[in-house]
Design an enzyme around this catalytic site. Structure first.
Site, PDB file in Angstrom:
ATOM      1  CB  CYS A 175      48.680  82.906  26.902  1.00  0.00           C
ATOM      2  SG  CYS A 175      47.345  84.040  26.503  1.00  0.00           S
ATOM      3  CB  CYS A 231      45.750  82.179  24.551  1.00  0.00           C
ATOM      4  SG  CYS A 231      46.687  83.684  24.681  1.00  0.00           S
ATOM      5  CG  ASP A 232      46.536  78.325  25.389  1.00  0.00           C
ATOM      6  OD1 ASP A 232      46.003  78.465  24.274  1.00  0.00           O
ATOM      7  OD2 ASP A 232      47.756  78.472  25.585  1.00  0.00           O
TER       8      ASP A 232
END
Ligand code: NAP
Length: 314
Positions: A139, A142-143
């Site tokens: 992701c 997200c990261d």
């Protein structure tokens, strides 16, 4: 089917999964005055929550995935659909009534709409599991920010790898996209954008065979030339894996509605082989997995559910 009309159930319709397909189905069924429950085991939005920017959903020239998810969520509640947390383990059918088992709770309905989507396929190579959350990610949105100014490696050659790889250049010093062939399967518009980006390079005809790191995090991706078998270790701070999708259909295996790979088969009315069970979005066996196609599936399933109730009453 006739006898079923008289039996009471907790809900008319249970939608399993609150991605774009599920939320659209709930909007349509609740707007048709069908008492609707949406069960979801995470936040509403599905894959939208893992998508940085959406530029191919009509009406929005550019919108972030989470923002679009929020708008869809608000829309799906407008006509009274109820949302509850629930990790569904199985669905049983008894005399046409569907019993949805979610943890310690069970709910009954005459219609179930499956909208559980798909999850990212893993590489299944040494180091992948060990370094998940410490450099291995599925992701970018997200990261990505954890890798500001650092080199990253993306695995895959589809829309996700190319789009998310390009997105990661906002944070990373350089993004290397590793693909097992020398031709990408991603849409041309995404390929053109990646090729033009100075912070994206491609490593063709290679596959990852191991992810290495120190006691804290990823330091290298071990790559193999698929033609010569030659191996080299590429320095990298993170490996983002985008090698395709697998359907989230385990809870429905017992219903006999999936193909050999687990995708749920439907006709164009979103009907599965079980009367009163419909499927929409990425979990469905189909060609094009997009937000727009999931929304189309959801509206059709909502209408088909309404028609199903009309037939029960005839
Ligand atoms: P995908 O289209 O299935 O592509 C997977 C990629 O990974 C392929 O390039 C494949 O190589 C490669 N691959 C598969 N197994 C591998 C392995 N074991 N090792 C190395 N490489 C491997 O998956 P996706 O990109 O996640 O897309 C999924 C769906 O979502 C698609 O329908 C896509 O169109 C859609 N999507 C759309 C958008 C958008 O419209 N903006 C964005 C993201 C996703 P080969 O090419 O050689 O098979």
């Amino acid at each position: 089917m006739q006898g079923m009309t008289t039996q009471t159930t907790d809900y008319d319709v249970i939608v399993i999964g609150a991605g774009p397909g599920g939320m659209t189905a709930a909007l349509y069924t609740s707007r048709s005055n069908l008492k609707t429950l949406v069960l979801e085991q995470g936040a509403p939005g599905g894959e939208l929550l893992n998508t940085a920017e959406v530029e191919n959903y009509p009406g929005f020239p550019m919108i972030s995935g989470p923002e679009l998810a929020q708008k869809m969520y608000e829309g799906s509640n407008r006509f009274g659909a109820e949302h509850k947390y629930g990790a569904v383990q199985s669905v049983e059918v008894k005399d046409g009534i569907k019993i949805v088992h979610a943890g310690k709770k069970s709910y009954t309905a005459k219609v179930v709409i499956i909208a559980t989507g798909a999850t990212h396929r893993k590489l299944d190579i040494p180091g992948e599991e060990e370094y998940q959350g410490r450099g291995v990610s599925y992701c970018a949105v997200c990261d990505g920010a954890f890798f500001t100014g650092k080199p990253l490696t993306v695995i895959g050659g589809g829309d996700s790898a190319v789009e998310e790889g390009t997105y990661l250049t906002q944070h990373a010093s350089q993004v290397s996209i590793v693909h097992r062939r020398d031709e990408l399967r991603a849409q041309q518009v995404l390929v053109d954008r990646a090729v033009k980006n100075d912070h994206v390079d491609f490593i063709w005809k290679h596959i990852p065979v191991e992810i290495k790191g120190d006691e804290n995090q990823v330091t290298h991706a071990v790559l193999k030339d698929v033609e010569t078998g030659e191996i080299f270790e590429k320095e990298t701070s993170g490996v983002f894996v985008y090698v395709g999708l697998i359907p989230v259909s385990e809870p429905f295996k017992g219903l006999g509605i999936t193909d050999e790979d687990g995708w749920i088969e439907t006709n164009e009315l979103m009907e599965t082989a079980v009367p009163g069970i419909f499927a929409v979005g990425d979990v469905r066996k189909k060609q094009l997995r997009q937000i727009a196609t999931a929304v189309g599936d959801g509206s059709q399933a909502g209408q088909s559910a309404y028609n199903y109730f009309q037939e029960l009453e005839d």
